[in-house]
Scaffold this motif. Structure first.
Motif, PDB file in Angstrom:
ATOM      1  N   ARG A 159       5.239   1.860   8.729  1.00  0.00           N
ATOM      2  CA  ARG A 159       4.649   3.004   8.034  1.00  0.00           C
ATOM      3  C   ARG A 159       5.337   4.284   8.486  1.00  0.00           C
ATOM      4  NH1 ARG A 159      -1.687   3.069   8.856  1.00  0.00           N
ATOM      5  NH2 ARG A 159      -1.053   2.950  11.049  1.00  0.00           N
ATOM      6  N   LYS A 200      -1.696   3.819   2.200  1.00  0.00           N
ATOM      7  CA  LYS A 200      -1.278   2.546   2.781  1.00  0.00           C
ATOM      8  C   LYS A 200       0.134   2.596   3.359  1.00  0.00           C
ATOM      9  CE  LYS A 200      -4.073   0.006  -0.601  1.00  0.00           C
ATOM     10  NZ  LYS A 200      -4.053  -1.002  -1.691  1.00  0.00           N
ATOM     11  N   ALA A 201       0.930   3.568   2.928  1.00  0.00           N
ATOM     12  CA  ALA A 201       2.340   3.612   3.330  1.00  0.00           C
ATOM     13  C   ALA A 201       2.601   4.517   4.526  1.00  0.00           C
ATOM     14  CB  ALA A 201       3.202   4.066   2.154  1.00  0.00           C
ATOM     15  N   LEU A 213      10.718   2.006   1.253  1.00  0.00           N
ATOM     16  CA  LEU A 213       9.567   2.798   1.682  1.00  0.00           C
ATOM     17  C   LEU A 213       9.824   4.291   1.468  1.00  0.00           C
ATOM     18  CD1 LEU A 213       6.780   2.386   2.861  1.00  0.00           C
ATOM     19  CD2 LEU A 213       7.757   2.522   5.151  1.00  0.00           C
ATOM     20  N   GLU A 265       9.502   4.841  -2.244  1.00  0.00           N
ATOM     21  CA  GLU A 265       8.102   4.698  -2.668  1.00  0.00           C
ATOM     22  C   GLU A 265       7.272   5.916  -2.290  1.00  0.00           C
ATOM     23  OE1 GLU A 265       4.202   1.847  -1.748  1.00  0.00           O
ATOM     24  OE2 GLU A 265       6.145   1.413  -0.822  1.00  0.00           O
ATOM     25  N   ILE A 266       7.415   6.385  -1.062  1.00  0.00           N
ATOM     26  CA  ILE A 266       6.610   7.519  -0.605  1.00  0.00           C
ATOM     27  C   ILE A 266       6.956   8.784  -1.380  1.00  0.00           C
ATOM     28  CG2 ILE A 266       6.181   9.044   1.360  1.00  0.00           C
ATOM     29  CD1 ILE A 266       6.452   6.605   3.175  1.00  0.00           C
TER      30      ILE A 266
END
Length: 303
Positions: A293, A188-189, A170, A173-174
């Motif tokens: 999240r 969405k994250a 995560l 990805e962010i």
């Protein structure tokens, strides 16, 4: 007359004493009922959490905690004077229908008790001064809150290693979405409030740099849990809670920024830079299909 007055005073004193005793017993009974209704706080797992699971302050190890410790931990939830193991947040007006609380929020929208490094104090001051005793008590409470939150999270199927793997993905990805300016997938994250902040950051960056290159070198250097907190949304249902885990990432990264002509204006992607970040991840423990999240970031300048 004096004898009658004495007898009257005695009867009043006894009546007051009985009322006071019944009040205290009633309070104890209500707290005991509350404790019995709360999912049990496994003493061994709490000790394990405090000692080794999350780099916590070593309170107990190899011995079980007393009932008083467990009661103290549970009672802090219901205290009106202190916001301790979990805090209560009010649902928006539209979520209240016919006097019943219907939870509709997807995030509390704030970081509860943000992590801040605590100043180291000498051994003699900690154990031989009043301020040191108070500090030791505060440290124990801080770690007990994290242990309680982790214990509750484990009952929902939490695995530290699995979560760490998910958190690293995560994190990567962010940062990648931020570098690419992909706002649709970024939504969405992260939580709603965090999305608003990141969207503004992307807008400001794009006004200065046309394009950004970002890469994280795997595996990461270090990762650890700094804090865990519960946020309750319904005082009558302790299962309706959000959990926030504060993680520290120490990673090697490559960064380079370009202008509209494609010229390098900042960074150097041929060099690795050691970066330390503190991120707060959030998850609902009562929404079906809930996932982790990003809900906030904590500045590392002062830590």
């Amino acid at each position: 007359m004096a004898l009658r007055r004495l007898q009257t005073l005695r009867s009043l004193y006894r009546t007051a004493g009985i009322r006071e005793s019944s009040y205290l017993l009633g309070s104890s009974r209500s707290y005991s009922t509350a404790i019995s209704n709360v999912p049990e706080l496994n003493q061994r797992s709490v000790s394990s959490c405090l000692y080794k699971a999350h780099d916590a302050f070593p309170l107990t190890h190899g011995s079980t905690m007393t009932l008083c410790s467990t009661m103290a931990a549970e009672l802090l939830i219901f205290s009106n004077d202190t916001r301790s193991l979990s805090t209560q947040v009010k649902a928006p007006p539209q979520a209240r229908q016919m006097g019943a609380l219907k939870v509709s929020m997807t995030s509390p929208g704030f970081i509860y008790e943000p992590y801040a490094p605590r100043e180291q104090i000498p051994f003699w001051r900690r154990w031989f001064t009043r301020s040191g005793w108070k500090r030791t008590k505060d440290d124990i409470i801080v770690e007990l809150k994290s242990a309680y939150a982790i214990n509750k999270l484990r009952k929902s199927g939490y695995s530290k290693q699995k979560f760490y793997n998910e958190a690293v993905e995560l994190y990567k990805e962010i940062n990648t979405l931020m570098a690419n300016g992909d706002k649709s997938l970024l939504r969405k994250a992260v939580t709603e409030k965090m999305y608003s902040a990141l969207k503004n950051e992307i807008k400001q960056r794009e006004s200065v740099w046309s394009k950004v290159y970002w890469e994280m070198i795997m595996p990461i250097v270090k990762m650890r849990t700094l804090r865990a907190r519960l946020i309750g949304v319904d005082r009558n249902d302790l299962n309706k809670v959000f959990i926030q885990l504060t993680l520290e990432f120490l990673t090697k990264q490559k960064f380079e920024a370009y202008d509209s002509k494609g010229d390098v204006v900042a960074g150097d992607k041929s060099k690795e830079v050691l970066v330390r970040d503190i991120w707060v991840f959030e998850k609902s423990l009562f929404h079906p299909g809930a996932y982790w999240r990003l809900c906030g970031r904590i500045s590392t300048k002062s830590s």
